[in-house]
Every structure is written in C-alpha cells, then in structure tokens.
Design a protein around this motif. Structure first.
Motif, PDB file in Angstrom:
ATOM      1  N   ALA A   1       1.248  -2.664  36.520  1.00  0.00           N
ATOM      2  CA  ALA A   1       1.868  -3.943  37.059  1.00  0.00           C
ATOM      3  C   ALA A   1       0.951  -5.001  36.474  1.00  0.00           C
ATOM      4  O   ALA A   1       1.276  -5.917  35.687  1.00  0.00           O
ATOM      5  CB  ALA A   1       2.194  -4.184  38.309  1.00  0.00           C
TER       6      ALA A   1
ATOM      7  N   THR B   1       0.503  -5.304  32.505  1.00  0.00           N
ATOM      8  CA  THR B   1       1.677  -5.984  32.069  1.00  0.00           C
ATOM      9  C   THR B   1       1.700  -7.636  32.132  1.00  0.00           C
ATOM     10  O   THR B   1       2.005  -8.165  31.313  1.00  0.00           O
ATOM     11  CB  THR B   1       2.990  -5.336  32.915  1.00  0.00           C
TER      12      THR B   1
ATOM     13  N   VAL C   1       5.367  -6.478  39.380  1.00  0.00           N
ATOM     14  CA  VAL C   1       4.728  -7.356  38.224  1.00  0.00           C
ATOM     15  C   VAL C   1       4.680  -8.715  38.576  1.00  0.00           C
ATOM     16  O   VAL C   1       3.566  -9.474  38.534  1.00  0.00           O
ATOM     17  CB  VAL C   1       5.474  -7.111  36.979  1.00  0.00           C
TER      18      VAL C   1
END
Length: 317
Positions: free
Chosen positions: A132, A135, A161
């Motif tokens: 996460a 990302t 995220v």
C-alpha cells in the motif's frame, strides 16, 4: 532444511479455498535473503487473486500461495548480499506480481526487494506498509511528482492505500482532500487531511473547488469518470483498480485530460523513503485487525466487506 507452514489453495474461489499446508523451507539464491516472516499484510490484490482475478493470470493455475507484504527477520543470506546480515529486521514487497508466497513462515527474494524496518514501526505495522505504501509513493512521487501547494484528492482516504497516501501527500506539502464516510473524518483530520468529504451525503464533484492537480482514485467505476469534473486541465487522474482504469483513461482522453493506470513494483529505494517518513514521524500505519496465519480466510472475508480502516495483517511468527 525442513518444512514450514504455508497457506495454499488447490482451486480459485471464495475464502474457504485457503487452507493451511506444508512446504519445503526455501534456500536463498545468490543476491537473495531468506526472511523468517513475523507478519504478512493482506491486500485487495490477495483476495482478487485467490478468487481467480487480480494476479491469478500471472501466477498460473493453482496450487499457489498469495500475499506480497512481508515483515520479519533475515534468517539467511545468499552469496553477494551486502545490504543485510542475519538477524536484521526488514520489511518489503518481494516479487510482485510474481508469486512471493508471503502467507508462509519463510520467504526468499532479492535483497533489494527489502529495506530495514524503521524503529518506529512494530513488525505488525511494518507488514501493512509495503504494497500500500509503495503504491501511494509511486503514484504521488514517481508519477505525479506532487509539489508544495498542489491540491490532491484521495478517494477512500481512510483505506489501506488511502490513509498512507494522504500522509505522503501532506509530507510533500500538498493541500489534501479526502473522501470517506462521516465517522472516519476525525481520523482523516488526525492524518492531516485539509478537507474531508462524506461521499454518502454529498457529491464530491459539486463541493470541490477550485480544481485539483491530482486525483488518486482507489475506487474505480463512476467515481473515476466523475473525478474528471474536478480535475485541472493540466492535472492528472491516477486510477488504480485495473478493472476501471481503461475506461477512465479513455474518458479522460475524450476530454483532453490526463489519466494514468499503474501497478506497483518492488522498490527498495521507495521502501527506504517510506521508512524515512516513519523515522521523521510523518507517516504511521493503521492496522485495524490482525489474524493468525491459519485464519487467513477470515482475514479475506473481513477485507472483502470493503469497510476496513487502514490495514489487515496476518501474524505468522
């Protein structure tokens, strides 16, 4: 060297296909480390892959083991490794999108797929950060290069995220708008969000002005296309759910706007940047619930409800 406990599946399907099995403990190749897993993060890509979508096409037919988030201790080092020694506490997102087999007691991977775990993170928190966090980092920093004073909209800002993305955006000096249900707004403000929008009570595209420089869409569907209404002509929409990304990119192109899809990649440098933010107390990882390894199916059920604040983590060690 012996066997280890591992979550495996013999078919794709619902959470019930996940079962506890045994596998040989892997040996690290040159440039690899073996990590004794203390905790493993659970991500949407895990349950999508388990069900036959996600990265199932990359992994091939079952049996396979899902999971890419690892926190643990270096247990063996292959020839040529200089970054780590046995006993080092590390975290990482090895091999994505190939099989990492993180739902297991040991994982081997290239040493540069890991970084040292910062002192400010417990092993459980560190297990929730790599996929996460990378990302969010790769979207906000590598793709969008967010600058001080820019306006950033994060959809699902309290999720796995999202809650990391808002903190990274704030650390880069952005003005951050986040969407979440009303009970999560106090948390969003704690994380530094400047403006919280209750997506259930109001339509975000009617209340956001002026326009934003970056939309980080973690939901997809009509949220992606509606987001184009608040995007500055020079701005960018990054759409993460791959099922929605192609439609969003096409809709943006029709309007002369920029939209991007992305897939996270292993990134030792990015992990070190995330660790630095933790050390500077500008980034924390919220873990909403933990499950022992053998209850992986329960973790997937909890995740698939789509209401999680922060992260779900399996305790392995």
């Amino acid at each position: 060297m012996g066997t280890m406990r591992v979550i495996t599946q013999l078919s794709t399907g619902g959470p019930q296909v996940l079962e506890l099995g045994e596998a040989e403990i892997p040996e690290p190749l040159p440039t690899e480390v073996r990590v004794r897993v203390g905790a493993a993060g659970v991500n949407p890509v895990d349950w999508k892959t388990r069900a036959g979508a996600g990265m199932a096409s990359v992994l091939g037919p079952p049996p396979f083991t899902v999971g890419w988030d690892v926190a643990g201790t270096v247990d063996a080092v292959g020839r040529g490794v200089t970054r780590f020694a046995v006993g080092d506490a590390v975290f990482g997102m090895p091999w994505f999108p190939r099989q990492a087999g993180a739902y297991a007691e040991f994982v081997t991977a290239p040493s540069r797929h890991f970084a040292r775990r910062p002192a400010g993170l417990s092993e459980i928190e560190a297990a929730g950060l790599p996929l996460a966090g990378l990302t969010a980092w790769q979207c906000l920093v590598d793709i969008a290069d967010v600058q001080p004073g820019q306006r950033v909209l994060v959809h699902a800002a309290a999720g796995g995220v999202g809650h990391l993305a808002v903190q990274i955006a704030k650390a880069r000096g952005a003005y951050v708008i986040g969407t979440a249900s009303a009970p999560k707004h106090n948390l969003l403000h704690d994380l530094g969000v400047d403006e919280a929008i209750d997506y259930r009570a109001e339509e975000f595209e009617k209340v956001i002005e002026p326009q934003v420089d970056l939309v980080l869409d973690l939901i997809g569907g009509e949220v992606a296309t509606r987001s184009l209404d608040v995007l500055h002509p020079e701005g960018r929409l990054i759409c993460l759910p791959s099922a929605a990304a192609a439609d969003a990119v096409a809709a943006a192109a029709e309007r002369g706007l920029r939209a991007t899809s992305m897939l996270v990649e292993p990134d030792g440098d990015g992990l070190e940047e995330l660790a630095r933010l933790v050390d500077e107390r500008r980034l924390r990882v919220l873990v909403s619930e933990t499950f022992p390894l053998e209850r992986a199916a329960h973790a997937h059920r909890a995740g698939e409800l789509g209401r999680t604040t922060g992260k779900l983590v399996l305790t392995v060690g």
